[in-house]
Design a protein around this motif. Structure first.
Motif, short mmCIF file in Angstrom:
data_model
loop_
_atom_site.label_atom_id
_atom_site.label_comp_id
_atom_site.label_asym_id
_atom_site.label_seq_id
_atom_site.Cartn_x
_atom_site.Cartn_y
_atom_site.Cartn_z
N LEU A 131 5.33 -18.90 -20.25
CA LEU A 131 6.30 -18.08 -19.69
C LEU A 131 7.51 -17.50 -21.07
CD1 LEU A 131 7.74 -19.79 -16.38
CD2 LEU A 131 6.10 -17.65 -16.53
N ARG A 140 11.22 -13.76 -13.79
CA ARG A 140 10.02 -14.83 -13.72
C ARG A 140 10.35 -16.15 -14.29
NH1 ARG A 140 6.58 -11.74 -15.61
NH2 ARG A 140 5.49 -11.24 -13.52
N ASP A 144 10.06 -18.78 -11.37
CA ASP A 144 8.42 -19.35 -11.25
C ASP A 144 8.74 -20.76 -11.08
OD1 ASP A 144 6.03 -20.14 -12.57
OD2 ASP A 144 5.61 -18.17 -12.49
N ARG A 146 7.24 -22.79 -13.04
CA ARG A 146 6.93 -23.32 -14.37
C ARG A 146 8.16 -23.10 -15.16
NH1 ARG A 146 2.02 -19.60 -15.65
NH2 ARG A 146 3.47 -18.46 -14.49
N ARG A 159 17.78 -16.62 -5.46
CA ARG A 159 17.09 -15.60 -5.15
C ARG A 159 17.38 -14.46 -4.32
NH1 ARG A 159 11.47 -16.27 -5.19
NH2 ARG A 159 11.80 -18.55 -5.20
N GLU A 184 6.40 -9.26 -6.38
CA GLU A 184 5.77 -10.60 -6.94
C GLU A 184 6.96 -11.65 -6.53
OE1 GLU A 184 4.73 -12.75 -10.98
OE2 GLU A 184 5.07 -10.59 -11.01
N LEU A 185 7.90 -11.53 -6.95
CA LEU A 185 9.04 -12.63 -7.00
C LEU A 185 9.97 -12.64 -6.32
CD1 LEU A 185 9.47 -12.44 -10.99
CD2 LEU A 185 8.02 -14.30 -9.75
#
Length: 263
Positions: A131, A140, A144, A146, A159, A184-185
């Motif tokens: 990342l 991300r 994410d 991670r 979010r 995607e997110l």
């Protein structure tokens, strides 16, 4: 390929203005706006730019309007490291340094991180290496599993806030890459309702990190260039984070931010 009139009409509809509204704002006749939009009148470059300014069209898209009208682009796009942008780059660097010991970073229109100050480093210590490969994307990085998501206590609230911000950004200026990031997110999962950002604070919505054995509460402000004539400067923003309580402020001012690690 769209004509300049079609593109201007799209931007006018996006801004929810009538032809009369735009004509009054641009100090032209509504008939002239109509003639331009329908292709019965070829606007000058100055007229294209006047209408685009009233429609708050981003510089990148103003170049597209000029090309559609048969004119050369007016706004250059140079890397922030270019000599021509040295004054602006130095100003950004001063803002980042002056904000220490609190975190601050510069992002572009796709939320890629362009620059950071030293206070950001400790927050990235336990982020997955993949990342952190350029370009590092702030969305991300924050969402994410991670990245920073495991240490965000109020991840759902964050979010929701990001979903609203990116949604407004896309409504103001549609962009394919940003749309892909949103899908995607940030897009609600199937059957999930998109919730509005929480409104339980009288001042601002904070991000709460579980960091270095304690909870840190931060809120952010955004700084942009007021009158840019370069596409890069038009599209970058400085995101500065401030402590939302005395305990968080003490963590940074006492030196915790220089060596803290997520836990």
């Amino acid at each position: 390929m769209h004509t300049v009139g079609e593109l201007l009409r799209q931007w006018r509809h996006r801004r929810r203005l009538s032809q009369l509204d735009l004509a009054i704002a641009a100090d032209v006749s509504a008939r002239h706006v109509s003639l331009v939009e329908t292709g019965r009148s070829r606007p000058s470059a100055e007229m294209v730019l006047r209408l685009a300014a009233q429609l708050d069209v981003p510089l990148r898209e103003r170049n597209r309007l000029l090309l559609a009208a048969g004119f050369a682009p007016r706004f250059p796009e140079r890397p922030l490291g270019a000599d021509a942008l040295s004054t602006a780059r130095d100003a950004v660097a001063r803002v980042l340094r002056a904000h220490e010991p609190y975190p601050a970073l510069v992002i572009d229109r796709h939320w890629n991180i362009v620059l950071t100050n030293r206070a950001v480093g400790p927050f990235l210590a336990d982020v997955a290496p993949e990342l952190l490969r350029p370009p590092v994307n702030m969305l991300r990085l924050g969402l994410d599993p991670r990245g920073l998501a495991p240490w965000l206590v109020n991840l759902a609230d964050v979010r929701s806030v990001l979903r609203a911000r990116v949604g407004r950004q896309l409504a103001a200026a549609p962009d394919g890459r940003l749309t892909a990031l949103y899908e995607e997110l940030l897009a609600p999962a199937e059957g999930e309702e998109a919730t509005a950002p929480p409104a339980d604070s009288d001042v601002t919505i904070t991000m709460t990190f579980r960091f270095d054995g304690r909870e840190l509460r931060l809120f952010s402000t955004i700084t942009t260039f007021g009158t840019p004539l370069d596409i890069t400067l038009d599209e970058v923003a400085i995101e500065s984070y401030y402590p939302a309580d005395a305990e968080t402020a003490a963590y940074f001012t006492d030196g915790g931010g220089a060596e803290g690690r997520a836990a």
